[in-house]
Design a protein around this motif. Structure first.
Motif, PDB file in Angstrom:
ATOM      1  N   PHE A 610       0.819  -1.209   0.000  1.00  0.00           N
ATOM      2  CA  PHE A 610       0.000   0.000   0.000  1.00  0.00           C
ATOM      3  C   PHE A 610       0.856   1.264   0.000  1.00  0.00           C
ATOM      4  CE2 PHE A 610      -4.066  -1.913   2.091  1.00  0.00           C
ATOM      5  CZ  PHE A 610      -4.282  -2.646   0.928  1.00  0.00           C
ATOM      6  N   ARG A 611       2.155   1.126   0.182  1.00  0.00           N
ATOM      7  CA  ARG A 611       3.049   2.284   0.156  1.00  0.00           C
ATOM      8  C   ARG A 611       3.358   2.665  -1.294  1.00  0.00           C
ATOM      9  NH1 ARG A 611       5.678   3.810   4.409  1.00  0.00           N
ATOM     10  NH2 ARG A 611       3.531   3.572   5.159  1.00  0.00           N
ATOM     11  N   CYS A 612       3.870   1.724  -2.039  1.00  0.00           N
ATOM     12  CA  CYS A 612       4.058   1.880  -3.486  1.00  0.00           C
ATOM     13  C   CYS A 612       3.219   0.776  -4.127  1.00  0.00           C
ATOM     14  CB  CYS A 612       5.522   1.731  -3.871  1.00  0.00           C
ATOM     15  SG  CYS A 612       6.612   2.969  -3.143  1.00  0.00           S
ATOM     16  N   PRO A 613       1.935   1.036  -4.349  1.00  0.00           N
ATOM     17  CA  PRO A 613       1.011  -0.028  -4.760  1.00  0.00           C
ATOM     18  C   PRO A 613       1.440  -0.744  -6.034  1.00  0.00           C
ATOM     19  CG  PRO A 613      -0.213   1.858  -3.977  1.00  0.00           C
ATOM     20  CD  PRO A 613       1.227   2.289  -4.056  1.00  0.00           C
ATOM     21  N   VAL A 614       0.991  -1.980  -6.155  1.00  0.00           N
ATOM     22  CA  VAL A 614       1.423  -2.848  -7.243  1.00  0.00           C
ATOM     23  C   VAL A 614       1.078  -2.267  -8.613  1.00  0.00           C
ATOM     24  CG1 VAL A 614      -0.673  -4.267  -7.281  1.00  0.00           C
ATOM     25  CG2 VAL A 614       1.536  -5.275  -7.948  1.00  0.00           C
ATOM     26  N   GLU A 615       0.089  -1.387  -8.687  1.00  0.00           N
ATOM     27  CA  GLU A 615      -0.242  -0.783  -9.984  1.00  0.00           C
ATOM     28  C   GLU A 615       0.916   0.047 -10.517  1.00  0.00           C
ATOM     29  OE1 GLU A 615      -1.076   2.706 -10.663  1.00  0.00           O
ATOM     30  OE2 GLU A 615      -0.303   3.249  -8.695  1.00  0.00           O
ATOM     31  N   GLN A 616       1.817   0.509  -9.635  1.00  0.00           N
ATOM     32  CA  GLN A 616       2.991   1.242 -10.107  1.00  0.00           C
ATOM     33  C   GLN A 616       3.894   0.341 -10.944  1.00  0.00           C
ATOM     34  OE1 GLN A 616       4.081   4.688  -9.395  1.00  0.00           O
ATOM     35  NE2 GLN A 616       1.855   4.789  -9.119  1.00  0.00           N
ATOM     36  N   GLY A 617       4.104  -0.885 -10.464  1.00  0.00           N
ATOM     37  CA  GLY A 617       4.885  -1.846 -11.240  1.00  0.00           C
ATOM     38  C   GLY A 617       4.134  -2.318 -12.470  1.00  0.00           C
ATOM     39  N   GLU A 618       2.818  -2.471 -12.327  1.00  0.00           N
ATOM     40  CA  GLU A 618       2.001  -2.975 -13.424  1.00  0.00           C
ATOM     41  C   GLU A 618       1.961  -1.989 -14.601  1.00  0.00           C
ATOM     42  OE1 GLU A 618      -2.190  -5.353 -13.907  1.00  0.00           O
ATOM     43  OE2 GLU A 618      -1.915  -4.038 -12.186  1.00  0.00           O
ATOM     44  N   GLN A 619       1.825  -0.699 -14.292  1.00  0.00           N
ATOM     45  CA  GLN A 619       1.815   0.299 -15.367  1.00  0.00           C
ATOM     46  C   GLN A 619       3.111   0.253 -16.166  1.00  0.00           C
ATOM     47  OE1 GLN A 619       0.211   4.368 -14.633  1.00  0.00           O
ATOM     48  NE2 GLN A 619       0.039   3.679 -12.520  1.00  0.00           N
ATOM     49  N   LEU A 620       4.223   0.156 -15.448  1.00  0.00           N
ATOM     50  CA  LEU A 620       5.515   0.138 -16.129  1.00  0.00           C
ATOM     51  C   LEU A 620       5.665  -1.131 -16.963  1.00  0.00           C
ATOM     52  CD1 LEU A 620       8.201   1.594 -16.526  1.00  0.00           C
ATOM     53  CD2 LEU A 620       9.073   0.382 -14.504  1.00  0.00           C
ATOM     54  N   PHE A 621       5.238  -2.265 -16.418  1.00  0.00           N
ATOM     55  CA  PHE A 621       5.334  -3.517 -17.157  1.00  0.00           C
ATOM     56  C   PHE A 621       4.505  -3.461 -18.453  1.00  0.00           C
ATOM     57  CE2 PHE A 621       3.319  -7.602 -18.180  1.00  0.00           C
ATOM     58  CZ  PHE A 621       4.446  -8.323 -18.565  1.00  0.00           C
TER      59      PHE A 621
END
Length: 667
Positions: A610-621
């Motif tokens: 919840f700090r750096c939510p997984v959508e941050q990695g998902e968008q980049l991927f």
């Protein structure tokens, strides 16, 4: 360079014993501590140990697949209260120190924690999470089956959100419960609730005469929009409380002086937002005057060292001297942490500071001595006895078998001059089995925060990469703690600017000065802010042949609305929020530069971060995959932002294996 010891392996992570929370007994003859180890159920056990100050072998006090912690001796030393999960949830238990079975003290539905004795030994103060209308007399701990049934039922209900602070990385989604302060009358076995405000309360101390309780909380009407944390005095007879601070800062780690006429506290007024150095304040309760003892210093108070093998809490200060003329505390400076003393006349004295990490201490008023918890780059942890004359004696030899069997790399400290003249401190690890004349692949490690510090502490990930044959560089670029206020503030509103050039300058320096690094096989990795910087690097240079970004930030526009800290962190670090200037936030978002990425990138992210939510990695991927770049995405189920430090042992090992696999594939 050859070694008779074997190279470190990923599975060695579960062999480590991690110490924390030293507590000297009232007579000064013994001290207790917590030892945390991985168990066979993919979890951790934490147990209480006691050892003579004379250095005899430690004696284990608790056993089983449970977590025990926060042991606190009664003033007469005959009993100890601690918290334990042996009944299911964390509850308070009592243990006779001369031998005998532990007795359960609390059966609160949501558990109990953080016990502290009154000075006369008649009462125990603690934290409990309660609903507004909870009755202390009807508190009953649920069985495992009852808890599971309640959790399943909760999953079938919609979550109604009315506040900004409705979730946090450590706790998940919040409910209506609040942390309240409770007191247990030990002799009569009765409980009294001391606080009832709609806020989380943090117990700080009880006055020597037992008449006033010191706590920290935000009781302001706009608390949901603020990050301040005030100190309050609660009159235990009238139940009235008085605010000691101005509502504009954050205060913590407060305590009464032995006579009760003064209070000391760490804190600051957010002058530099999240990059503000902590100060030490003394409040005179008679005059109401507040004095800052540290106003002329330029060091960070407390322990800001980053590592991946620290489990459990430990005292960082400030702690009163017996004569009330001075205070003791840990401070973070130049890649190390040490023990310091400051007099009420503001004279600063170094009591212990070497090239290592003091992670906790306990003070013996009678002998004016200390038990120190110390980690170094080559030793996860041990306890030492520091006498008044400065004599230091080792008390424990933790992880002895591990350290005798496994080769651990000794870092070389380096100093690099940045483009604008700032000195950047760093450390270089040689690979296992290092041979002169041979070229080795290289990995740059970047810490999170960004306002934290790499340094002289044991770091398993660094050691594992060195064991796998890599030269490892880790540095403290501008924005790191340990080098003064100007330095830690220097990256704010400049992410991807001076901090980026600091890192690249450090890489250039080691390539110019260490001929055993193969400049055609460079890798980079980092987590959180370090993940942001890894993403930024691969979007702005192709010099690295492989990169691993962990729990990262790729898009500041969405981060503002999905992170548990996004609504204030973007303002703190970039000087603006989403609606202030979305174009500027996009300019400093690594996602914007996805088309530039030529470096094979592995994205590691916890599903419950919840700090750096997984959508941050998902968008980049998705952006990189859509562009047909070399990219892979690994999502860790059940893992939050703390995966690398306190996540499930199996997941922590999986994460390390993926990092090594990626670098082995491309370097």
């Amino acid at each position: 360079m050859t070694s008779t010891k074997r190279a470190l392996k990923t599975e060695d992570l579960t062999r480590l014993e991690v110490y924390s929370d030293p507590q000297i007994s009232p007579d000064g003859n013994f001290y207790s501590y917590v030892s945390t180890t991985a168990n066979d159920n993919d979890d951790y056990n934490s147990h209480l140990f006691v050892q003579s100050i004379q250095g005899e072998s430690p004696v284990q006090w608790t056993f089983g697949d449970v977590k025990n912690s926060n042991l606190r001796y009664s003033p007469d030393g005959k009993r100890a209260v601690f918290q334990s999960t042996r009944s299911g949830l964390s509850q308070l238990w009592m243990l006779p120190t001369e031998g005998g079975e532990a007795r359960q003290l609390t059966t609160f539905k949501n558990g109990a924690s953080s016990p502290t004795w009154s000075k006369d030994g008649k009462y125990i103060f603690f934290h409990a999470s309660l609903d507004k209308d909870d009755d202390l007399h009807n508190q009953k701990e649920q069985s495992k089956e009852e808890r599971q049934k309640e959790q399943e039922a909760k999953k079938k209900q919609p979550l109604i959100v009315n506040s900004l602070k409705y979730k946090s990385d450590s706790s998940g989604f919040h409910d209506n419960k609040r942390v309240q302060l409770i007191v247990l009358d030990v002799e009569n076995n009765t409980f009294t609730q001391l606080t009832r405000d709609n806020a989380d309360h943090s117990f700080q101390d009880i006055s020597p005469d037992g008449k006033q309780l010191l706590f920290a909380a935000n009781l302001n009407a706009d608390a949901d929009y603020e990050l301040s944390n005030d100190l309050f005095l609660l009159d235990l007879q009238s139940k009235e409380h008085k605010k000691l601070t101005d509502g504009k800062g954050g205060y913590h780690s407060a305590s009464f002086s032995p006579s009760g006429d003064k209070i000391v506290s760490f804190g600051h007024g957010f002058e530099y937002a999240g990059a503000t150095l902590t100060e030490i304040y003394v409040f005179d309760l008679e005059t109401g005057e507040r004095t800052c003892l540290s106003q002329t210093w330029d060091i960070q108070l407390g322990d800001l060292m980053i590592g991946d093998t620290r489990l459990g809490q430990s005292e960082a200060g400030p702690v009163w001297a017996k004569d009330e003329k001075s205070l003791f505390f840990i401070a973070t400076d130049q890649g190390s942490t040490g023990l310091y003393e400051v007099s009420l006349d503001k004279e600063l004295t170094t009591l212990y500071e070497k090239d290592n990490h003091v992670f906790g201490f306990s003070y013996d008023q009678n002998k004016e001595a200390f038990v120190l918890g110390i980690s170094s780059a080559t030793n996860p942890c041990d306890f030492y006895y520091l006498e008044k004359d400065g004599t230091l004696t080792q008390l424990t030899k933790s992880n002895r078998a591990f350290l005798e069997e496994v080769a651990i790399a000794e870092p070389e400290t380096i100093s690099v001059k940045a483009d604008d003249g700032k000195e950047i401190q760093g450390w270089l690890l040689k690979p296992y089995g290092f041979t002169e004349g041979k070229k080795y692949p290289f990995v740059l490690e970047i810490h999170g925060g960004p306002h934290a510090m790499y340094g002289q502490t044991f770091f398993f990930e660094m050691q594992l990469l060195a064991a796998r044959g890599y030269v490892v560089l880790y540095t403290n670029p501008r924005g790191s703690h340990g080098y003064g206020q100007e330095f830690v503030d220097a990256c704010r509103s400049d992410y991807g600017g001076g901090d980026y050039t600091d890192l690249m300058t450090a890489v250039d320096y080691v390539l110019d000065n260490y001929t055993y690094i193969d400049e055609d096989r460079l890798g980079v990795t980092g987590g959180s802010y370090g993940g942001f910087m890894t993403n930024w690097i691969v979007g702005h240079t192709n010099r690295f042949k492989a990169a691993v970004t962990q729990r990262s930030i790729s898009n500041w526009l969405s981060f503002y609305g999905v992170s548990d800290i996004g609504f204030f962190f973007t303002k703190w670090e970039h000087g603006l929020n989403l609606l202030d200037d979305p174009e500027k936030l996009w300019e400093i978002s690594p996602l914007k530069y996805a088309e530039n990425v030529e470096t094979p990138l592995l994205i590691l992210h916890g599903e419950l971060d919840f700090r750096c939510p997984v959508e941050q990695g998902e968008q980049l991927f998705i952006a990189l995959k859509h562009l047909r770049k070399e990219v892979e995405f690994v999502r860790f189920p059940g893992a939050n932002h703390e995966l690398s430090r306190s996540g499930k042992p199996a997941m922590r090992q999986e994460r390390l294996n993926h990092i090594c696999r990626w670098f082995e594939q491309y370097l």
